[in-house]
Design a protein around this motif. Structure first.
Motif, PDB file in Angstrom:
ATOM      1  N   ALA A  91      -1.667   6.747   3.526  1.00 20.10           N
ATOM      2  CA  ALA A  91      -1.800   6.081   2.225  1.00 20.10           C
ATOM      3  C   ALA A  91      -2.500   7.024   1.249  1.00 20.10           C
ATOM      4  O   ALA A  91      -3.572   6.739   0.716  1.00 20.10           O
ATOM      5  CB  ALA A  91      -2.577   4.781   2.383  1.00 20.10           C
ATOM      6  N   ILE A 137       2.496   4.280   0.951  1.00 22.43           N
ATOM      7  CA  ILE A 137       2.328   5.145   2.118  1.00 22.43           C
ATOM      8  C   ILE A 137       3.299   6.309   1.993  1.00 22.43           C
ATOM      9  O   ILE A 137       4.485   6.112   1.774  1.00 22.43           O
ATOM     10  CB  ILE A 137       2.560   4.359   3.422  1.00 22.43           C
ATOM     11  CG1 ILE A 137       1.488   3.266   3.544  1.00 22.43           C
ATOM     12  CG2 ILE A 137       2.529   5.274   4.636  1.00 22.43           C
ATOM     13  CD1 ILE A 137       1.696   2.300   4.684  1.00 22.43           C
ATOM     14  N   LYS A 175      -5.106   5.746  -1.432  1.00 26.54           N
ATOM     15  CA  LYS A 175      -4.677   4.442  -1.984  1.00 26.54           C
ATOM     16  C   LYS A 175      -5.343   3.319  -1.192  1.00 26.54           C
ATOM     17  O   LYS A 175      -4.713   2.566  -0.450  1.00 26.54           O
ATOM     18  CB  LYS A 175      -3.146   4.327  -1.942  1.00 26.54           C
ATOM     19  CG  LYS A 175      -2.430   5.359  -2.814  1.00 26.54           C
ATOM     20  CD  LYS A 175      -2.675   5.134  -4.292  1.00 26.54           C
ATOM     21  CE  LYS A 175      -3.525   6.233  -4.895  1.00 26.54           C
ATOM     22  NZ  LYS A 175      -3.875   6.066  -6.307  1.00 26.54           N
ATOM     23  N   ILE A 199       0.882  -1.169   0.000  1.00 28.25           N
ATOM     24  CA  ILE A 199       0.000   0.000   0.000  1.00 28.25           C
ATOM     25  C   ILE A 199       0.918   1.216   0.000  1.00 28.25           C
ATOM     26  O   ILE A 199       1.658   1.413   0.954  1.00 28.25           O
ATOM     27  CB  ILE A 199      -0.897   0.022   1.263  1.00 28.25           C
ATOM     28  CG1 ILE A 199      -1.784  -1.230   1.320  1.00 28.25           C
ATOM     29  CG2 ILE A 199      -1.732   1.289   1.312  1.00 28.25           C
ATOM     30  CD1 ILE A 199      -2.693  -1.320   2.549  1.00 28.25           C
TER      31      ILE A 199
END
Ligand SMILES: Cc1cc2nc3c(=O)[nH]c(=O)nc-3n(C[C@H](O)[C@H](O)[C@H](O)COP(=O)(O)OP(=O)(O)OC[C@H]3O[C@@H](n4cnc5c(N)ncnc54)[C@H](O)[C@@H]3O)c2cc1C
Lengths: 551, 186
Positions: free
Chosen positions: A160, A128, A182, A126
């Motif tokens: 994110a 970040i 995200k 993910i």
């Protein structure tokens, strides 16, 4: 019986816990079906609109309990679609907590050190961003400046969020219209789909039954896509492995309802619930003092008046995340934007003489809404939440077409929790009322009880069967082949936002789930790269695998 | 057209909503809005429209709400020796301070009907602070009193909100010394 659909792995819920499991199992070669009670929303569906029936209510589930209410996601992607995307790792002392049981509540196998490589896996999966001071909107800047003025530190929080796409509209709770957040819709879920996982929205799981061959049968209803009070007959799917990830407000309810068909549940199912010690304060700022004392100017003559502008929580004070302090005295204070609706009714008039949450003075306070600064406290609560017998369907009796329902959670804060809240309230006041900057009051608990967006621990991992529903590999005690990978597995409050830790634990749970699937004859392997193909994280956890797959 | 019963029900519900977010009287003879505040309150913001929309889940219960509220008002008045003007429903006959006190009693933790009155209060407030029965863009264009009182900005020409100016743009505090390179607490 014939005609029942079959799959290798059935995942319940598509939030962090569910999406991570779905991706790894599908990428490893298993046939995976994900059942998700909410709708599948994307891009344009995320409207900036407070009207009932817009994504502002469709994507949510708000369950009022007795003493505690839970706000969670209700859509494909779960909480990742509606969350504020703050993704800090939990401080070291959290894993050493004793909580209400008088000895270390986390399994001996889990500490910040042993979890670190799993955090790294999530961070690779993910995107970040470590936000900088130029990403920090006015509200966060103000909180930082106030902390600094009071001799404290303040940190932009890792999030994110693709800051190049973010327009600081502060509508992210209704889903990000600009694809800047995200969420799982951009990470684990498309990767799971690419490997053949099936995601079925508007399928609400009701209960699980055990088949004679040791597999499980999962029963679901079909939900109306607009009015969640309406449902129609669904069906059932047989699976060799069940991954429960309906969130800490729903997973224990499914298990409780399944007790007649599954057999006795571990004592800890539906107990030890934690609201992550959450509490909110609203400060009403004095604009002149903000200018004079903190030297802040927006550039258009205003000092602040910017409650509506920004991107959720961006700056946190971590001075009280100090492991040398006694348990229940450690907390973080994070600047937060909470939109109208609950965020205004629960705010109390500071120093109210008359009623504090409604009436004449409250209306005057609403007129100053642009000068509000909301501070989100994450303290160490006492895992005191308990779920009563489950409702007939879902996890609540639904009242409104969307969002509002009445659940069975009872939460009566102990003196430890109350003291933690009081300390955090006092710290907020000390920082923000200094030199007349603001007037501060905590949100009232008298209206809908305490309130959490971070439900945890209702089905937790641990070494002690009496106080944990799951072993340290997330398998439900006494029910082999059923795993829980969502926030309900986290043993207790984290003093920071939980999604990063929920995700790291879910990543850590995968090797054992793969092993269990193999033991049941599923042709699946562990070892998928991050959803974008990166492999550093996989290398980082390689040494840990043997210990996790042992029986 | 509303029936006479519906008129009475509406007056009672308006008086409740006006107790949550008070407004100014719509006309000199306005009985349900007590006039405790300047500018529109929950009633002008559309509380009745919102409550009468079945999406809230309260619509079918509104008759019950208003008769129960009037019954509570009757008891309240009797206990305190207040004589009620019987040309309007009992809750409407209470003055603003009395309405406020009664709502406070009904929503206090431990009151057996608390959950009901809290839900009515939630939606009354929501009519004001979020115009939940209208598209937000339309509500702002129509001069919705609640959204304007809050100072919600107007959206851009495409109906979307963006704030290109959003940051003081400078370092405003020292980082906590125990921060990892990835930005987390150590
Ligand atoms: C407004 C808001 C802001 C937040 N901000 C942050 C933040 O900034 N940082 C952070 O770390 N955390 C934040 N959180 C919390 C975070 O979103 C949750 O901790 C996280 O999503 C929990 O993950 P999970 O896997 O446990 O469950 P969820 O993400 O809640 O996923 C559970 C899924 O299961 C589905 N489901 C439930 N019951 C059933 C059923 N019976 N059948 C099928 N599906 C079902 C739900 O619809 C949901 O999609 C926020 C939460 C909210 C609500």
């Amino acid at each position: 019986m014939t005609g029942i659909e079959r799959t290798d792995v059935l995942v319940v819920g598509s939030g962090f816990g569910g999406a991570i499991a779905a991706y790894h199992l599908a990428a490893g070669g298993a046939k995976v079906v994900v059942l998700e009670r909410g709708p599948w929303l994307n891009g344009e569906d995320f409207d900036q609109d407070y009207k009932l029936g817009s994504s502002y209510t469709r994507a949510f589930d708000f369950v009022v309990g007795d003493g505690m209410s839970i706000l969670g996601g209700n859509c494909v992607g779960g909480g990742s679609v509606v969350y504020f995307a703050a993704m800090p790792r939990a401080p070291r002392f959290v894993f050493e907590r004793h909580g209400s049981i008088g000895r270390r509540m986390w399994p001996s196998a889990v500490s910040r050190d042993t979890l670190e490589p799993w955090y790294d896996r999530v961070a690779e999966s993910i995107p970040i961003t470590q936000q900088t001071w130029t990403d920090v909107p006015y509200a966060g800047g103000l909180w930082a400046a106030a902390c600094n003025h009071a001799g404290r530190t303040a940190n932009p929080v890792p999030a994110a969020i693709d800051t190049t796409k973010c327009v600081n509209c502060n509508w992210m709770m209704a889903g990000c219209r600009f694809d800047a957040k995200k969420s799982l819709l951009f990470t684990y879920l498309p990767a799971a789909l690419a490997h053949g996982a099936e995601i079925r929205p508007l399928h609400e799981v009701q209960k699980i039954e055990r088949n004679h061959d040791g597999s499980y049968r999962v029963h679901y209803d079909l939900m109306d896509e607009e009015d969640y009070r309406l449902r129609s007959d669904g069906g059932a799917i047989d699976a060799k492995i069940i991954v429960l990830a309906a969130g800490a407000g729903a997973t224990p309810v499914i298990l409780q309802r399944s007790e007649p068909t599954l057999g006795t549940m571990p004592h800890a199912v539906g107990r030890y619930f934690s609201g992550n010690g959450e509490r909110l304060n609203t400060a009403i700022l004095n604009e002149d003092k903000v200018r004079e004392v903190l030297g802040l100017e927006r550039g258009d003559g205003l000092a602040y008046e910017a409650n509506q502008i920004g991107k959720g929580p961006v700056v946190a004070n971590w001075d009280r995340l100090d492991g040398s302090l006694p348990e229940y005295e450690r907390f973080s204070l994070e600047q937060l934007y909470f939109p109208p609706g609950l965020g205004t009714i629960l705010a109390q008039v500071p120093g109210a003489q008359g009623p504090s949450w409604f009436g004449v003075d409250k209306k005057e306070m609403l007129k100053r809404w642009r000068s509000w600064l909301i501070i989100f406290q994450m303290t160490e609560d006492d895992n005191e939440g308990v779920f009563g017998p489950p409702p007939a369907k879902g996890n609540a009796d639904r009242l409104s077409q969307q969002m509002l329902g009445v659940g069975r959670l009872r939460y009566d804060p102990t003196p430890n929790t109350l003291r933690g809240w009081a300390l955090a309230d006092a710290e907020c006041k000390d920082i923000l009322e200094r030199d007349g900057l603001a007037e501060v009051a905590a949100w009232t608990n008298d209206v809908v009880g305490a309130y959490t967006v971070h439900p945890l621990a209702s089905c937790r991992i641990g070494d002690d069967p009496a106080t944990s529903a799951l072993d340290d590999r997330h398998e439900l005690r006494g029910h082999p082949g059923i795993f829980v990978t969502d926030g309900s597995a986290v043993p207790g409050a984290l003093t920071v936002n939980p999604a990063m830790t929920i995700s790291a634990l879910a990543e850590r749970a995968i090797p054992a789930i793969v092993q269990a699937a193999q033991d049941r004859g599923v042709d699946v392997t562990y070892g998928a790269p991050a959803p974008d193909g990166s492999t550093n994280g996989r290398r980082g956890v390689a040494d840990l695998l043997p210990a996790l797959t042992r029986r | 057209m509303r029936t006479p019963e519906e008129e009475l029900r509406t007056m009672t519900l308006e008086a409740f909503a006006d107790t949550i977010v008070p407004g100014e009287k719509r006309s000199p003879g306005d009985r349900s809005v007590a006039g405790a505040s300047t500018g529109g309150g929950a009633v002008q913001a559309g509380a009745i429209e919102l409550l009468e929309w079945d999406a809230t889940g309260l619509t079918e219960g509104l008759d019950g709400f208003s008769s129960a509220l009037d019954a509570h008002a009757t008891n309240y008045a009797a206990e305190r020796g207040v004589t009620l003007d019987d040309s309007v429903p009992p809750f409407v006959a209470l003055d603003f301070a009395q309405r406020t006190e009664l709502v406070r009693i009904l929503t206090t933790p431990g009151h057996p009907e608390k959950a009901l009155w809290v839900s009515l209060a939630l939606f009354s407030n929501m009519a004001f602070d979020s115009a939940a029965h209208m598209h937000t863009v339309d509500a702002l264009a129509a001069g919705h009193p609640g959204l304007l009182a809050l100072g919600i900005e107007k959206p851009g020409p495409d109906g979307l909100w963006r704030f290109p100016e959003f940051s003081y743009g400078r370092e405003l505090a020292d980082l906590h010394p125990d921060t990892t390179p990835s930005g987390s607490p150590a």
